[in-house]
Write an enzyme that holds these catalytic residues in place. Structure first.
Site, PDB file in Angstrom:
ATOM      1  N   LYS A 493       0.844  -1.189   0.000  1.00 43.18           N
ATOM      2  CA  LYS A 493       0.000   0.000   0.000  1.00 43.18           C
ATOM      3  C   LYS A 493       0.885   1.246   0.000  1.00 43.18           C
ATOM      4  O   LYS A 493       2.092   1.175   0.224  1.00 43.18           O
ATOM      5  CB  LYS A 493      -0.916  -0.009   1.231  1.00 43.18           C
ATOM      6  CG  LYS A 493      -0.174  -0.019   2.557  1.00 43.18           C
ATOM      7  CD  LYS A 493      -1.133  -0.081   3.734  1.00 43.18           C
ATOM      8  CE  LYS A 493      -0.359  -0.082   5.056  1.00 43.18           C
ATOM      9  NZ  LYS A 493      -1.252  -0.071   6.226  1.00 43.18           N
ATOM     10  N   ARG A 590      -9.580  -0.019  16.611  1.00 43.63           N
ATOM     11  CA  ARG A 590      -9.599   0.842  15.425  1.00 43.63           C
ATOM     12  C   ARG A 590     -10.709   0.362  14.494  1.00 43.63           C
ATOM     13  O   ARG A 590     -11.745   0.981  14.385  1.00 43.63           O
ATOM     14  CB  ARG A 590      -8.225   0.816  14.738  1.00 43.63           C
ATOM     15  CG  ARG A 590      -8.063   1.819  13.614  1.00 43.63           C
ATOM     16  CD  ARG A 590      -6.656   1.815  13.046  1.00 43.63           C
ATOM     17  NE  ARG A 590      -6.307   0.547  12.415  1.00 43.63           N
ATOM     18  CZ  ARG A 590      -5.131   0.307  11.837  1.00 43.63           C
ATOM     19  NH1 ARG A 590      -4.184   1.245  11.842  1.00 43.63           N
ATOM     20  NH2 ARG A 590      -4.883  -0.862  11.273  1.00 43.63           N
ATOM     21  N   TYR A 718      16.639  31.176   3.971  1.00 46.23           N
ATOM     22  CA  TYR A 718      15.497  31.942   4.459  1.00 46.23           C
ATOM     23  C   TYR A 718      15.591  32.158   5.966  1.00 46.23           C
ATOM     24  O   TYR A 718      15.992  31.261   6.714  1.00 46.23           O
ATOM     25  CB  TYR A 718      14.191  31.201   4.151  1.00 46.23           C
ATOM     26  CG  TYR A 718      13.795  31.244   2.686  1.00 46.23           C
ATOM     27  CD1 TYR A 718      13.531  32.454   2.051  1.00 46.23           C
ATOM     28  CD2 TYR A 718      13.681  30.069   1.953  1.00 46.23           C
ATOM     29  CE1 TYR A 718      13.163  32.496   0.718  1.00 46.23           C
ATOM     30  CE2 TYR A 718      13.303  30.091   0.622  1.00 46.23           C
ATOM     31  CZ  TYR A 718      13.048  31.315   0.004  1.00 46.23           C
ATOM     32  OH  TYR A 718      12.687  31.349  -1.313  1.00 46.23           O
ATOM     33  N   MET A 767      11.943  24.797  -0.377  1.00 48.57           N
ATOM     34  CA  MET A 767      10.978  23.940  -1.068  1.00 48.57           C
ATOM     35  C   MET A 767      11.667  22.993  -2.050  1.00 48.57           C
ATOM     36  O   MET A 767      11.310  21.810  -2.132  1.00 48.57           O
ATOM     37  CB  MET A 767       9.948  24.787  -1.816  1.00 48.57           C
ATOM     38  CG  MET A 767       8.893  23.943  -2.546  1.00 48.57           C
ATOM     39  SD  MET A 767       7.670  24.914  -3.421  1.00 48.57           S
ATOM     40  CE  MET A 767       6.740  25.608  -2.061  1.00 48.57           C
TER      41      MET A 767
END
Length: 823
Positions: A493, A590, A718, A767
């Site tokens: 998955k 769950r 930054y 980024m």
């Protein structure tokens, strides 16, 4: 093979029970894989048992391919009635018989044999040594990393009379294994590359492991090793005649002194030989591991009598392309298999086998191949290439090299030929590539890296490299913990934990997984479309798409009464109904049915026989922590009790599974019928009890975009968060938090590896890029950077920012290119 094998004669010498029913007894090929058989009349099939399948089960398939000579286990005698008109040798252990055949072929070879062992570098030293020696000799080398009990035997059987030198590598993981490999290899020259921690758990001490590896060299004329490896040096000095030892070092005092001086475009190696003659070599490599391997090669070539100028010519052929099969994204939605380092028939067959196990292409299977300049008998080589292309159902063959023009008649009509690489590059866009699976394999002189550069999808320079060998190693580690009959479901998955679900699923199908599990229906549909045939469990199915579940033969998890009722009222389009896995809640709190739901479950399932119970399972809430052991065992007892009630009431035998990766380690005695392997497959042992026995599967790599010299007064990034302690330099890397490199790694919370050295992050992670401190390091723009892999590990990085390895793996962005390698 040097001489054909007469199976009747071999049987008379070897022993066993021989059934001589065929007059065809001259054998020129030996195989253990019925799928690879091309000329069955001259092939001997040796039935070796795999981890989950018996080799004798494939004897009938081999017989259907015209094989009439077999070595089978005595236990398989009952199946021999299906092998009409065949010679059959029944033996206690077919592997021993295979190795005996290999010894026969090895002893028929009269040239020198070089045996190579060690913990690291065996394959690279062998490959590079073959490249350099080929400047003056016809060289045989074992393909890829064929260094196991089976691999060495198969390699030795491929030595032919035209070869002048043979290079065979040997790898061991257990005491006693080297005795059998030595009998096959029988080297005159030995190379001991180094010693490391691999398989330490199987030996009493490091000294014991060194001594075991040294068994390969007891009869060699000369043994080459690096004197700086002190433990190896000590044991060799005490165990071997000094006249047989050839040591080298970058310091004086060894037989050969090879010092290294970094150059702008590589390294110079200054050598003082045993006779005090001095020589200078140049290589484009700068990293310490490659320079060690190259010096092994230089000393070996000198020992074999090669002239220094020819050694240098060979060194110029070596380059940094991985000697591994690499699966990459290509242009026009193609998949590209890069095997452009070298070219030989044995390697071609391995590459084609790798190609056959990739996800099914919607386009064509294309092979781009250069001439094999060092393979000897020209006609036989081209016949073999044509035969392999036909056997592996290549849709388009592209041959590169002037000699192909003489053998066009051997290849199918849909073949194209070019005199050189430049001609191919001019015409390749005319292939109309679209969703094709392309294998590119060529000799170094043809510069096929230019083809790779043209065909590779031009995306991000950041790569997540998935090592399929490591994945297999980890799969086998968990399998060995379990009973042989216990099935393994692998969780694929979330894009197979970020690694690429289709590619990993297809490889798992090849290596023996029993089941796969995905989170959502569309993930299962995607795997089916990519050629995956294993059973697939869907953990969070949307029953509105029941048609997809049935059309693609998926097995949904049912965890509540509403879903079960929906199924009972659904019109099934297939007469066999639907198979489900029932989830039981034993303490996870769950999803899942509790013991209180039993009556409703049994009533509904009892009335609706079209709903087949394929599996029963539960989730352990705390299997990864010893503090929760009592609770976990309570869960397991509850699961056992509830599941037995369900099975007895419904008179069914579903597959029961409860253990995840952590649970396999802690509770192997509670595996039931199947386990669910997840993060452990990727080399993360979440308990930290057996971590040293696993290998990292994923390596995140990028490149240095720019280097800047800065003073300690300047700020970086930054928010001006980054500052050097003293004047130095930084490297900007082509990766940022948009790629999955977490923003919390900034300001020294993480380090990366460049040229084998650590470099700490500095300033905030941006980024699309980040910065690291490379003050005092010899770093260049374009250098490879490792962000995680062996070092730093996923576990280390996760601990640094208070998360878990799962998050780091699944967080790698989709613009990061995935590459799949097979050593």
């Amino acid at each position: 093979m040097i001489q054909p094998i007469n199976i009747k004669k071999f049987a008379g010498n070897y022993g066993g029970k021989f059934l001589g029913l065929s007059g065809s007894d001259q054998i020129r090929q030996v195989t253990i894989d019925s799928r690879k058989i091309q000329s069955g009349e001259e092939t001997l099939f040796v039935a070796l048992d795999g981890s989950r399948q018996k080799g004798s089960d494939f004897a009938e398939d081999a017989h259907g391919r015209n094989v009439r000579n077999f070595i089978l286990p005595l236990a398989g005698e009952k199946n021999t009635d299906k092998l009409e008109d065949s010679n059959i040798l029944l033996v206690e252990k077919p592997l021993n018989a295979l190795q005996a055949l290999a010894v026969m072929n090895r002893e028929a070879f009269k040239g020198p044999v070089v045996g190579i062992t060690g913990s690291n570098g065996k394959t690279i030293v062998k490959e590079w040594l073959a490249q350099v020696l080929s400047q003056g000799f016809q060289v045989f080398k074992s393909p890829k990393s064929y260094n196991s009990q089976i691999g060495v035997a198969l390699s030795a059987l491929e030595i032919q009379s035209r070869h002048q030198i043979a290079l065979l590598e040997a790898g061991i993981s257990q005491p006693g294994e080297m005795d059998r490999l030595k009998q096959i290899i029988q080297p005159q020259l030995g190379i001991f590359t180094n010693i490391g921690s691999a398989h330490d758990e199987n030996f009493d001490s490091l000294e014991t492991k060194i001594k075991e590896k040294c068994k390969l060299f007891t009869e060699v004329k000369y043994l080459i090793y690096r004197k700086d490896h002190s433990r190896i040096n000590h044991l060799l000095k005490n165990g071997f005649d000094p006249d047989r030892l050839i040591s080298w070092s970058d310091k004086t005092g060894a037989d050969y002194t090879l010092s290294v001086r970094p150059e702008k475009n590589g390294s110079k190696i200054f050598m003082v030989a045993r006779d005090l003659q001095t020589y200078t070599f140049f290589t484009t490599f700068r990293d310490s591991a490659s320079l060690e391997n190259i010096r092994h090669v230089i000393v070996s070539c000198m020992t074999l009598g090669m002239k220094p100028e020819n050694i240098q010519k060979g060194l110029q052929l070596l380059h940094a392309v991985d000697m591994r099969l690499t699966l990459k994204s290509g242009i026009n939605r193609c998949l590209l298999i890069d095997d452009s380092y070298n070219n030989d028939v044995a390697g071609l067959e391995i590459a084609l086998e790798f190609m056959a196990h990739q996800r099914k292409p919607t386009g064509r299977k294309i092979l781009i191949l250069s001439e094999m300049l060092q393979e000897g008998d020209e006609i036989a080589v081209f016949q073999k290439i044509a035969g392999l292309s036909e056997h592996y159902e290549i849709d388009l063959f592209a041959g590169v090299g002037k000699h192909f023009s003489h053998y066009k008649h051997l290849f199918p009509k849909q073949s194209v030929f070019f005199p050189d690489t430049a001609s191919l590059l001019e015409n390749i866009l005319g292939f109309n590539l679209d969703k094709d699976l392309i294998l590119v394999k060529g000799a170094r002189d043809f510069h096929f890296e230019k083809i790779i550069q043209l065909l590779e999808a031009q995306v991000h320079e950041t790569v997540l490299e998935i090592n399929l060998n490591a994945l297999r190693h980890n799969f086998n580690f968990y399998k060995r913990i379990l009973r042989p009959e216990t099935k393994i479901m692998v969780m694929v998955k979330a894009f197979a934990y970020g690694g690429g679900s289709a590619e990993i699923a297809n490889h798992l199908q090849k290596i023996g997984a029993d089941y796969l599990s995905v989170a959502y229906i569309d993930e299962g549909v995607y795997l089916r479309q990519k050629g995956v045939t294993l059973p697939i469990m869907v953990m969070n199915p949307d029953m509105q798409h029941l048609n997809l579940i049935q059309d693609y033969d998926l097995e949904p998890v049912v965890y509540n009464r509403r879903t079960l009722q929906d199924l009972t009222s659904s019109p099934f389009g297939q007469p066999n109904g639907i198979s489900i896995h029932l989830e039981l809640d034993t303490g996870m709190s769950r999803l899942g049915f509790t013991e209180a739901d039993l009556e409703d479950i049994l009533t509904l399932l009892g009335k609706h026989k079209e709903i087949k119970l394929a599996g029963l399972f539960t989730h352990l809430a705390g299997a990864d922590e010893a503090i929760h052991e009592d609770f976990s065992r309570k869960q397991l007892r509850t699961f056992d009790r509830i599941s037995k009630v369900i099975m007895s009431t419904l008179a069914c035998s579903p597959i029961r599974h409860a253990l995840n990766s952590a649970g396999i380690i802690r509770f192997p005695d509670q595996a039931f019928d199947m386990v669910r392997l997840g993060i452990g497959l990727h080399g993360v042992e979440i308990n930290q009890l057996e971590q040293e026995k696993l290998l990292p599967v994923a390596t995140l790599k990028t490149v240095v975009s720019q280097i800047k010299k800065l003073t300690k007064a300047e700020t970086i990034g930054y928010g001006r968060q980054g500052k050097l302690i003293q004047d130095g330099k930084i490297a900007t890397l082509a990766i940022g938090y948009a790629d999955g490199y977490d923003r919390r790694f900034g300001n020294g919370k993480a380090f990366v590896m460049i040229q084998g050295k650590r470099a700490n992050t500095i300033g905030n992670i941006c980024m699309d890029m980040c910065m690291v401190d490379v003050s005092g390091l010899q770093v260049r723009e374009g250098d490879e950077v490792i962000l995680f892999g062996k070092e730093p590990s996923l576990q280390y990085l996760a601990a640094q920012i208070g998360t878990i390895p799962y998050e780091l793996l699944t967080g790698i962005g989709m613009r990061v290119k995935r590459q799949y390698i097979l050593d």
